[in-house]
Design a protein around this motif. Structure first.
Motif, PDB file in Angstrom:
ATOM      1  N   ALA A 131      28.984 -38.186  -9.620  1.00  0.00           N
ATOM      2  CA  ALA A 131      28.547 -37.713  -8.313  1.00  0.00           C
ATOM      3  C   ALA A 131      27.456 -36.656  -8.459  1.00  0.00           C
ATOM      4  N   THR A 132      27.596 -35.794  -9.452  1.00  0.00           N
ATOM      5  CA  THR A 132      26.604 -34.742  -9.687  1.00  0.00           C
ATOM      6  C   THR A 132      25.233 -35.337  -9.988  1.00  0.00           C
ATOM      7  N   LEU A 133      25.177 -36.334 -10.861  1.00  0.00           N
ATOM      8  CA  LEU A 133      23.890 -36.936 -11.213  1.00  0.00           C
ATOM      9  C   LEU A 133      23.314 -37.739 -10.055  1.00  0.00           C
ATOM     10  N   ARG A 134      24.189 -38.336  -9.235  1.00  0.00           N
ATOM     11  CA  ARG A 134      23.674 -39.042  -8.058  1.00  0.00           C
ATOM     12  C   ARG A 134      23.007 -38.069  -7.092  1.00  0.00           C
ATOM     13  N   VAL A 135      23.675 -36.974  -6.814  1.00  0.00           N
ATOM     14  CA  VAL A 135      23.130 -35.993  -5.871  1.00  0.00           C
ATOM     15  C   VAL A 135      21.852 -35.366  -6.420  1.00  0.00           C
ATOM     16  N   LEU A 136      21.823 -35.115  -7.727  1.00  0.00           N
ATOM     17  CA  LEU A 136      20.604 -34.582  -8.339  1.00  0.00           C
ATOM     18  C   LEU A 136      19.423 -35.528  -8.151  1.00  0.00           C
ATOM     19  N   ASP A 137      19.698 -36.832  -8.105  1.00  0.00           N
ATOM     20  CA  ASP A 137      18.640 -37.826  -7.941  1.00  0.00           C
ATOM     21  C   ASP A 137      18.403 -38.194  -6.474  1.00  0.00           C
ATOM     22  N   GLY A 138      19.028 -37.455  -5.559  1.00  0.00           N
ATOM     23  CA  GLY A 138      18.819 -37.711  -4.141  1.00  0.00           C
ATOM     24  C   GLY A 138      19.520 -38.949  -3.631  1.00  0.00           C
ATOM     25  N   GLU A 139      20.574 -39.358  -4.308  1.00  0.00           N
ATOM     26  CA  GLU A 139      21.308 -40.553  -3.897  1.00  0.00           C
ATOM     27  C   GLU A 139      22.580 -40.168  -3.156  1.00  0.00           C
ATOM     28  N   ASN A 140      23.324 -41.173  -2.722  1.00  0.00           N
ATOM     29  CA  ASN A 140      24.572 -40.932  -2.016  1.00  0.00           C
ATOM     30  C   ASN A 140      25.562 -40.175  -2.888  1.00  0.00           C
ATOM     31  N   LEU A 141      26.358 -39.345  -2.243  1.00  0.00           N
ATOM     32  CA  LEU A 141      27.424 -38.669  -2.973  1.00  0.00           C
ATOM     33  C   LEU A 141      28.389 -39.696  -3.566  1.00  0.00           C
ATOM     34  N   GLU A 142      28.754 -40.684  -2.774  1.00  0.00           N
ATOM     35  CA  GLU A 142      29.675 -41.718  -3.237  1.00  0.00           C
ATOM     36  C   GLU A 142      28.893 -42.935  -3.726  1.00  0.00           C
ATOM     37  N   TYR A 143      29.366 -43.522  -4.796  1.00  0.00           N
ATOM     38  CA  TYR A 143      28.710 -44.688  -5.380  1.00  0.00           C
ATOM     39  C   TYR A 143      28.940 -45.911  -4.505  1.00  0.00           C
ATOM     40  N   GLU A 144      27.849 -46.551  -4.139  1.00  0.00           N
ATOM     41  CA  GLU A 144      27.930 -47.760  -3.331  1.00  0.00           C
ATOM     42  C   GLU A 144      27.070 -48.845  -3.992  1.00  0.00           C
ATOM     43  N   LYS A 145      27.727 -49.817  -4.590  1.00  0.00           N
ATOM     44  CA  LYS A 145      26.993 -50.896  -5.266  1.00  0.00           C
ATOM     45  C   LYS A 145      26.343 -51.815  -4.243  1.00  0.00           C
ATOM     46  N   ASN A 146      25.072 -52.115  -4.468  1.00  0.00           N
ATOM     47  CA  ASN A 146      24.310 -52.990  -3.576  1.00  0.00           C
ATOM     48  C   ASN A 146      24.156 -54.363  -4.242  1.00  0.00           C
ATOM     49  N   ASP A 147      25.064 -55.278  -3.928  1.00  0.00           N
ATOM     50  CA  ASP A 147      25.038 -56.608  -4.556  1.00  0.00           C
ATOM     51  C   ASP A 147      23.782 -57.387  -4.188  1.00  0.00           C
ATOM     52  N   ASP A 148      23.204 -57.106  -3.015  1.00  0.00           N
ATOM     53  CA  ASP A 148      22.005 -57.836  -2.595  1.00  0.00           C
ATOM     54  C   ASP A 148      20.843 -57.587  -3.550  1.00  0.00           C
ATOM     55  N   SER A 149      20.782 -56.360  -4.101  1.00  0.00           N
ATOM     56  CA  SER A 149      19.665 -56.043  -4.996  1.00  0.00           C
ATOM     57  C   SER A 149      19.755 -56.858  -6.277  1.00  0.00           C
ATOM     58  N   ILE A 150      20.964 -57.113  -6.747  1.00  0.00           N
ATOM     59  CA  ILE A 150      21.141 -57.934  -7.947  1.00  0.00           C
ATOM     60  C   ILE A 150      20.677 -59.356  -7.660  1.00  0.00           C
ATOM     61  N   ASP A 151      21.045 -59.863  -6.480  1.00  0.00           N
ATOM     62  CA  ASP A 151      20.631 -61.213  -6.105  1.00  0.00           C
ATOM     63  C   ASP A 151      19.112 -61.318  -5.997  1.00  0.00           C
ATOM     64  N   SER A 152      18.476 -60.248  -5.455  1.00  0.00           N
ATOM     65  CA  SER A 152      17.023 -60.299  -5.309  1.00  0.00           C
ATOM     66  C   SER A 152      16.329 -60.294  -6.666  1.00  0.00           C
ATOM     67  N   ILE A 153      16.904 -59.577  -7.630  1.00  0.00           N
ATOM     68  CA  ILE A 153      16.334 -59.575  -8.985  1.00  0.00           C
ATOM     69  C   ILE A 153      16.505 -60.947  -9.628  1.00  0.00           C
ATOM     70  N   ILE A 154      17.671 -61.548  -9.435  1.00  0.00           N
ATOM     71  CA  ILE A 154      17.922 -62.885  -9.983  1.00  0.00           C
ATOM     72  C   ILE A 154      16.943 -63.894  -9.367  1.00  0.00           C
ATOM     73  N   ASP A 155      16.751 -63.763  -8.045  1.00  0.00           N
ATOM     74  CA  ASP A 155      15.857 -64.701  -7.350  1.00  0.00           C
ATOM     75  C   ASP A 155      14.419 -64.580  -7.853  1.00  0.00           C
ATOM     76  N   GLY A 156      14.035 -63.372  -8.286  1.00  0.00           N
ATOM     77  CA  GLY A 156      12.665 -63.169  -8.751  1.00  0.00           C
ATOM     78  C   GLY A 156      12.467 -63.499 -10.209  1.00  0.00           C
TER      79      GLY A 156
END
Length: 458
Positions: free
Chosen positions: A53-78
Motif C-alpha cells: 500500500a505504501t508503494l502504491r500511494v507513493l506512486d499516486g495509485e489507489n490505496l487498495e490494490y485493484e487488478k484490471n483484467d481488461d488491461s491484460i486482455d488489451s495487451i494480449i490483443d495487441g
C-alpha cells in the motif's frame, strides 16, 4: 487568550445520548489499535501488505490494490502470436505470475504494489490502520526521497510493464493522522532504506521486515514515553531488551523484566491515555492537533506560569464539576498548586478508573498480537519472550554496517542496534558474535575484542 479546557467542547466530544463515551482520535491519534476484536490485524500474510500500500500511494495509485483484467486482455490483443494456443498459454502465464505476486512471491520492487490487503472486511480495516500509522510516521515528510529511491530500482521487464499498465492512477491524498514523536527514528529509517537499495535483492527480501521493525519500535516507544507524561523523552529511546531465537533464557536475564513483560505492563491501561489526550485537546488555545503531554509542557514553558496555572485549574474544575456528573463516585481533587505533570496524572488516573475492562483487554491484545506474531519465542515457564530471528538480526546488522566495502567496529555495532530500538544484554551480544563468526561476517584483526570488525553483509 484564555488557557482552559473548553467544557462545552468536551461535552460535545464525550456525550452520546446523555452518557459518557470514551472516544478518541478526534484531536490526537496515538496508536493504530482497535478496540473491536474483528478489526484486529492478524498479519496472516506478514507486513508486506502495508508495504504494498505504501508503494502504491507513493506512486499516486489507489490505496487498495485493484487488478484490471481488461488491461491484460488489451495487451494480449495487441500482441502477435503464431497460434491461438500460444496466445492462451501466454495469457495463462501472465495470470499465474500475477497470482504468485499477489501471494507475496516478489522478485522485483514494483511487485510489492500488487500485494493486496487481506481479503477480510474487518481485518482489512486493521491493516489499513497500520498503513496510515507507518506512512505518517516514516514516509510522509520524506516522500520525494522514497520516490527517488524506488524509481531507481524499477525494472523494464514485460511483467513489470503489464503491472504498471494494469493499475489506475489516483491522485487522492491522505490527511495526516499520526505524528512522529521520534525524529531520529524517522531519519534512521530513511537512511536504512537507502542503504538497502545498494543491494536490490536484499531490499526485496528484507524491506517489509525493516518496515515492520520500525513500526513496532515506534509503537513500543510511544507507549513507554507517553506513560511518562510530561517527562517523555523524544530524543532518546527507552531500553527494550530482545533475545535471540537461538538462545535459552532465564529470569535473571535483562530481557525478562525489560522485554515483553515490560511492554505488557505499559500497555495494560494505556487506552485511557488515548482518551485523556483527546479530552485535553478540547481547549481554548490549540489551533492544530496531535498534542501529547510533552507538547503542553513545552507550550506552557513559553507562555509563563500564569497561563499554566489557569490551565491546570481548569483541569481540576472539569474533574470536580463536569466529569463527576457522569460518574458520581468520582473522587474530587482539590487544587493545591499542583504542577502540570501531577495534573495530567490526576486526570489520567481519574479517567482510567471508568474505562471498561473489555476495552483495555482488546486494546492491549491488539498490541500484543504484533509482538507475538513477529517477535515471539516460547520460553516455557518464562512465558512468551521478545526475540529476534536470524533474518531480523542479519537485516538490522546489514543496515548498521552499511553498503559493500564498509566495516563496523564490533563494539559500535551495539550502539547502532540501540539507535534502531534493539537492546541486548551481554549474553545476547555473545550469541550475536557467534552468529557473525559462523557466517564469516567477523573480521578479527587481533585477539583483542576491540579490534574486531563486522564485515558488510550487503
Amino acid at each position: 487568550m484564555t488557557f482552559q479546557l473548553d467544557t462545552q467542547k468536551i461535552k460535545d466530544f464525550v456525550e452520546k445520548n446523555g452518557a459518557y463515551t470514551y472516544r478518541r482520535r478526534a484531536n490526537t491519534y496515538v496508536l493504530p489499535l482497535p478496540t473491536r476484536k474483528p478489526e484486529r490485524a492478524k498479519f496472516e500474510n506478514g507486513y508486506v501488505a502495508i508495504v504494498g500500500a505504501t508503494l502504491r500511494v507513493l506512486d499516486g495509485e489507489n490505496l487498495e490494490y485493484e487488478k484490471n483484467d481488461d488491461s491484460i486482455d488489451s495487451i494480449i490483443d495487441g500482441g502477435k502470436f503464431d497460434s491461438a494456443e500460444t496466445e492462451e498459454m501466454f495469457k495463462l502465464f501472465i495470470e499465474n505470475e500475477l497470482k504468485d505476486i499477489e501471494n507475496s512471491t516478489i522478485t522485483r520492487v514494483e511487485h510489492f504494489k500488487n500485494i493486496p490487503f487481506i481479503d477480510h472486511k474487518d481485518e482489512k480495516k486493521g491493516e489499513i490502520g497500520f498503513f496510515h500509522f507507518f506512512y505518517d510516521l516514516y514516509i510522509r515528510d520524506n516522500e520525494e526521497d522514497f520516490q527517488e529511491i524506488f524509481s531507481e530500482l524499477k525494472s523494464e521487464d514485460l511483467l513489470s510493464e503489464i503491472i504498471r499498465i494494469s493499475v489506475e492512477k489516483e491522485s487522492k491524498s491522505f490527511v495526516r493522522k499520526y505524528k512522529m514523536l521520534f525524529p531520529g527514528l524517522k531519519e534512521q529509517f530513511l537512511q536504512d532504506v537507502r542503504t538497502l537499495a545498494s543491494n536490490p535483492a536484499f531490499l526485496i527480501q528484507h524491506f517489509a521486515d525493516l518496515a515492520l521493525h520500525y513500526t513496532f519500535i515506534a509503537m513500543a516507544q510511544i507507549v513507554i514515553q507517553t506513560n511518562k507524561i510530561t517527562f517523555a523523552q523524544t530524543d532518546k529511546l527507552h531500553r527494550i531488551v530482545f533475545l535471540n531465537m537461538s538462545e535459552k533464557g532465564s529470569k535473571r536475564r535483562d530481557f525478562y523484566n525489560e522485554g515483553l513483560r515490560l511492554l505488557r505492563e505499559e500497555i495494560r491501561t494505556f487506552f485511557a491515555h488515548e482518551h485523556t489526550l483527546n479530552v485535553l485537546g478540547n481547549n481554548t488555545f490549540i489551533q492544530d492537533g496531535n498534542w501529547f503531554y510533552k507538547d503542553y509542557a513545552d507550550f506552557f514553558e513559553k507562555q509563563g506560569p500564569d497561563a499554566q496555572t489557569e490551565f491546570i485549574q481548569s483541569i481540576y474544575y472539569w474533574i470536580n464539576e463536569e466529569y463527576v456528573l457522569y460518574f458520581p463516585s468520582t473522587q474530587r481533587i482539590t487544587y493545591e498548586g499542583q504542577d502540570l505533570q501531577t495534573a495530567f496524572r490526576d486526570l489520567y488516573d481519574t479517567l482510567r478508573k471508568n474505562v471498561k475492562e473489555e476495552i483495555n483487554s482488546r486494546y492491549s491484545v491488539a498490541f500484543e498480537t504484533i509482538a507475538t506474531r513477529f517477535y515471539r519465542k516460547a520460553g516455557g515457564s518464562l512465558g512468551n519472550i521478545l526475540a529476534l530471528n536470524l533474518d531480523q538480526i542479519i537485516a538490522l546488522i546489514a543496515v548498521s554496517v552499511g553498503p559493500r566495502g564498509n566495516q563496523l567496529e564490533l563494539n559500535k555495532l551495539w550502539i547502532e542496534l540501540e539507535v534502531r530500538g534493539v537492546f541486548f544484554d551481554k549474553y545476547s551480544k555473545e550469541e550475536v558474535v557467534k552468529i557473525l563468526d559462523n557466517l564469516n561476517y567477523l573480521d578479527k584483526k587481533s585477539d583483542s575484542g576491540d579490534a574486531q570488525y563486522v564485515k558488510a553483509i550487503l
